[in-house]
Design a protein around this motif. Structure first.
Motif, PDB file in Angstrom:
ATOM      1  N   ARG A 101     -10.762   5.649   7.015  1.00  0.00           N
ATOM      2  CA  ARG A 101     -12.407   4.826   7.027  1.00  0.00           C
ATOM      3  C   ARG A 101     -13.186   5.154   8.558  1.00  0.00           C
ATOM      4  NH1 ARG A 101      -9.015  -0.577   7.261  1.00  0.00           N
ATOM      5  NH2 ARG A 101      -7.825   0.651   5.986  1.00  0.00           N
TER       6      ARG A 101
ATOM      7  N   THR B 264       0.679  -0.867  -0.074  1.00  0.00           N
ATOM      8  CA  THR B 264       0.087   0.017   0.280  1.00  0.00           C
ATOM      9  C   THR B 264       0.788   1.264  -0.217  1.00  0.00           C
ATOM     10  OG1 THR B 264      -1.935   1.645   1.485  1.00  0.00           O
ATOM     11  CG2 THR B 264      -0.571  -0.371   3.006  1.00  0.00           C
TER      12      THR B 264
ATOM     13  N   LYS C  45      -2.287   9.129   2.743  1.00  0.00           N
ATOM     14  CA  LYS C  45      -1.749   8.963   1.570  1.00  0.00           C
ATOM     15  C   LYS C  45      -1.590  10.517   1.400  1.00  0.00           C
ATOM     16  CE  LYS C  45      -4.969   5.447   1.293  1.00  0.00           C
ATOM     17  NZ  LYS C  45      -5.735   5.272   2.525  1.00  0.00           N
TER      18      LYS C  45
ATOM     19  N   ASP D 102     -14.304  12.176  -2.318  1.00  0.00           N
ATOM     20  CA  ASP D 102     -13.304  11.594  -1.482  1.00  0.00           C
ATOM     21  C   ASP D 102     -11.754  11.368  -2.509  1.00  0.00           C
ATOM     22  OD1 ASP D 102     -11.132   8.804  -0.689  1.00  0.00           O
ATOM     23  OD2 ASP D 102     -12.408   7.498  -0.603  1.00  0.00           O
TER      24      ASP D 102
ATOM     25  N   ASN E 278      -8.772   4.691  -6.827  1.00  0.00           N
ATOM     26  CA  ASN E 278      -8.331   3.770  -6.295  1.00  0.00           C
ATOM     27  C   ASN E 278      -8.952   2.455  -6.957  1.00  0.00           C
ATOM     28  OD1 ASN E 278      -6.176   2.326  -5.328  1.00  0.00           O
ATOM     29  ND2 ASN E 278      -6.705   2.592  -3.316  1.00  0.00           N
TER      30      ASN E 278
ATOM     31  N   SER F 286      -8.518  10.226   3.699  1.00  0.00           N
ATOM     32  CA  SER F 286      -7.573   9.248   4.347  1.00  0.00           C
ATOM     33  C   SER F 286      -6.170  10.598   4.442  1.00  0.00           C
ATOM     34  CB  SER F 286      -7.317   8.333   4.041  1.00  0.00           C
ATOM     35  OG  SER F 286      -6.101   7.237   4.146  1.00  0.00           O
TER      36      SER F 286
ATOM     37  N   GLN G 150      -8.281   7.791  10.984  1.00  0.00           N
ATOM     38  CA  GLN G 150      -7.535   7.319   9.487  1.00  0.00           C
ATOM     39  C   GLN G 150      -9.253   7.798   8.826  1.00  0.00           C
ATOM     40  OE1 GLN G 150      -6.422   3.652  10.315  1.00  0.00           O
ATOM     41  NE2 GLN G 150      -7.541   3.011   7.767  1.00  0.00           N
TER      42      GLN G 150
ATOM     43  N   ARG H  43      -2.106  -4.885  -7.648  1.00  0.00           N
ATOM     44  CA  ARG H  43      -1.668  -4.001  -7.323  1.00  0.00           C
ATOM     45  C   ARG H  43      -0.675  -3.929  -6.870  1.00  0.00           C
ATOM     46  NH1 ARG H  43      -4.093   0.886  -3.232  1.00  0.00           N
ATOM     47  NH2 ARG H  43      -3.305  -0.462  -1.982  1.00  0.00           N
TER      48      ARG H  43
HETATM   49  N1  F0G Z   1     -10.571   5.914   0.115  1.00  0.00           N
HETATM   50  C1  F0G Z   1     -10.003   5.132  -0.840  1.00  0.00           C
HETATM   51  C2  F0G Z   1      -9.766   6.218  -2.104  1.00  0.00           C
HETATM   52  C3  F0G Z   1      -8.552   4.763  -0.143  1.00  0.00           C
HETATM   53  O1  F0G Z   1      -7.642   4.757  -1.094  1.00  0.00           O
HETATM   54  C4  F0G Z   1      -8.026   4.339   1.482  1.00  0.00           C
HETATM   55  C5  F0G Z   1      -7.286   3.764   1.618  1.00  0.00           C
HETATM   56  C6  F0G Z   1      -9.632   4.972   2.105  1.00  0.00           C
HETATM   57  C7  F0G Z   1     -10.906   5.295   1.426  1.00  0.00           C
HETATM   58  C8  F0G Z   1      -9.963   4.398   3.203  1.00  0.00           C
HETATM   59  O2  F0G Z   1      -8.839   5.079   4.027  1.00  0.00           O
HETATM   60  O3  F0G Z   1      -6.365   3.071   4.703  1.00  0.00           O
HETATM   61  O4  F0G Z   1      -6.784   6.153   5.907  1.00  0.00           O
HETATM   62  O5  F0G Z   1      -8.678   4.339   6.606  1.00  0.00           O
HETATM   63  N2  F0G Z   1      -6.682   2.918   0.664  1.00  0.00           N
HETATM   64  C9  F0G Z   1      -5.916   2.104   1.604  1.00  0.00           C
HETATM   65  C10 F0G Z   1      -4.907   1.423   0.242  1.00  0.00           C
HETATM   66  C11 F0G Z   1      -5.966   1.499   2.466  1.00  0.00           C
HETATM   67  O6  F0G Z   1      -3.964   1.264  -0.249  1.00  0.00           O
HETATM   68  O7  F0G Z   1      -5.152   1.459  -1.068  1.00  0.00           O
HETATM   69  P1  F0G Z   1      -8.269   4.402   5.484  1.00  0.00           P
END
Ligand code: F0G
Length: 458
Positions: free
Chosen positions: A102, A51, A259, A216, A187, A256, A100, A406
């Protein structure tokens, strides 16, 4: 720059050793991890491409800001700095910090969701979908049709299908639609960017039907890079201005910070509407923490505030997109089937096409994930029927639409030599293509099963 070498625009001040392992050792570790890399110890991994989330190398400026973190329960200076930064960037008045992304999803979609409610997105990320479905609501993905043509070249394959959006509004009725979520970059749809034109169209439809429009935005700086360099009319604008223009189209955002804020933890929800913000604040306090820290330490909020400025540095963004493109270009030339064009945070491989001898019921993506670990100690994730597969009433697998793997690139962590190593490992993957084998699931949980599933070799 006139030279073609990718210039990493930073010096490395702190290093973390990587333990070298042999293929024999990795065979043992993989078996012990039930062929699911989420169970591997990170010390047994050479290159961790699982990730790009929470795995960034922080800058000296972030570390020093952390030292002045204010850990007061209420009204901490760290919070005021972060709130100002998010407000200046997004323009939204009501800002709720969370531990975070989510957590922000659970609060907002938990409040808006429920049986009979519908959410529509270009593609819901897995935690987004899970948080929505957990409330009994329905999550519908409507990426533009070209997004399913894996190697098709289009500058903004992350766009939402706006014609379909209008027809879904007619079908379900605006009052049953809780939110329209535009994920930038998309994503789960191959990390593809969304154009400003598309965001404007989505915004106009939301205004017409009085629908809530949520961004998002966890990779919005990378998305802004693509807008500036691929969409007409943005060349003279800064990346930050482009992001601000997109925020201005929406009613709120979920981010989040793990990133595009270079933070190891953190997130936030930002909203325009006071009533909605108040309802969410109730949930924030009972599950995350008081309104001026969410689930975060003061020092984490300072790291995010600095990260949100650093991410829009043009030299950084140029390096970021070029270095991911470097990996994608080399794999593409080698004949590895990839989602094209290359994107910002990851490379997505079409495992079904790479391993035509492995049927979807035997999870070709998971097979490639295991091969990459075995051959090179590379850890990555399947985004296919392990992650998104469902069962019908008879227990037969309903596969995902794509069988992807990925390779996500942590920010500022690996150098060009690490990436050259990954490219070399793929040469071995191609040589040993026919000997890759499928897997069967022996244990799984109901939600987000890819995190915890056990597999065995077929
Ligand atoms: N939205 C998107 C587009 C994401 O890519 C992620 C997390 C989240 C929400 C949730 O955020 O992890 O801070 O709770 N993506 C990570 C990934 C886990 O590996 O793509 P989070």
């Amino acid at each position: 720059m006139k030279y073609k070498t990718i210039f990493e625009p930073f010096k490395i001040k702190t290093v973390e050793p990587i333990r070298i392992t042999t293929e024999k050792q990795r065979e043992h570790y993989l078996k012990k991890a039930h062929y699911n890399p989420f169970f591997l110890h990170s010390d047994d991994v050479l290159i961790d491409l699982l990730t790009d989330s929470g795995t960034s190398a922080m800058s000296a400026a972030q570390w020093s800001a952390m030292m002045s973190g204010d850990e007061s329960y209420a009204g901490a200076k760290s919070w005021l700095r972060l709130e100002k930064e998010i407000h200046d960037l997004t323009g939204f008045e009501f800002i709720l910090p969370t531990h975070q992304g989510r957590a922000a999803e659970r609060i907002l979609y938990g409040y808006l969701g429920g049986k009979g409610k519908v959410f529509i997105s270009n593609t819901h990320f897995d935690t987004t979908r899970a948080n929505i479905e957990f409330t009994g609501a329905t999550a519908i993905d409507i990426p533009m049709p070209e997004s399913s043509m894996i190697e098709f070249d289009h500058p903004f394959k992350g766009n939402m299908d706006t014609a379909k959006l209008e027809s879904l509004v007619e079908t379900y009725g605006a009052t049953n639609i809780s939110a329209i979520i535009l994920t930038v970059t998309n994503n789960s749809g191959g990390g593809q960017p969304v154009s400003m034109h598309n965001a404007r169209e989505v915004s106009a439809i939301c205004k017409k039907y009085k629908l809530l429009f949520i961004l998002d935005c966890c990779r919005i700086a990378e998305n802004s890079y693509f807008i500036r360099n691929r969409e007409k009319g943005f060349k003279s604008k800064s990346y930050r201005t482009i992001a601000q223009e997109m925020f201005a189209l929406a009613d709120g955002c979920i981010m989040s910070a793990k990133k595009d804020a270079f933070a190891n933890i953190g997130g936030f929800l930002a909203l325009k509407n006071k009533h909605l913000a108040e309802a969410c604040t109730n949930l924030l306090i009972i599950t995350e923490g008081f309104v001026t820290y969410g689930g975060l330490a003061g020092r984490d909020m300072d790291a995010i505030a600095v990260g949100l400025q650093e991410i829009f540095d043009p030299d950084y963004l140029h390096y970021r997109i070029s270095s991911t493109g470097y990996l994608a270009d080399h794999l593409h030339k080698m004949g590895i089937p990839l989602i094209m064009p290359s994107v910002g945070h990851a490379v997505y491989i079409d495992a079904a096409k790479l391993y035509p001898h492995i049927p979807v019921q035997e999870y070709p993506g998971q097979a490639l994930v295991c091969e990459l670990y075995l051959k090179g100690g590379i850890r990555c994730v399947e985004i296919g029927s392990v992650m998104f597969g469902k069962y019908d009433a008879r227990g037969k697998l309903i596969p995902a639409s794509k069988e992807l793997v990925r390779l996500a690139i942590p920010r500022r962590v690996y150098t060009q030599s690490h990436i050259d190593y990954v490219i070399e490992v793929f040469e071995e993957i191609i040589k040993a293509k026919e000997s890759a084998h499928g897997l069967r699931i022996t244990h799984e949980l109901e939600l987000l099963r890819h995190f915890t599933a056990h597999f065995e070799k077929i």
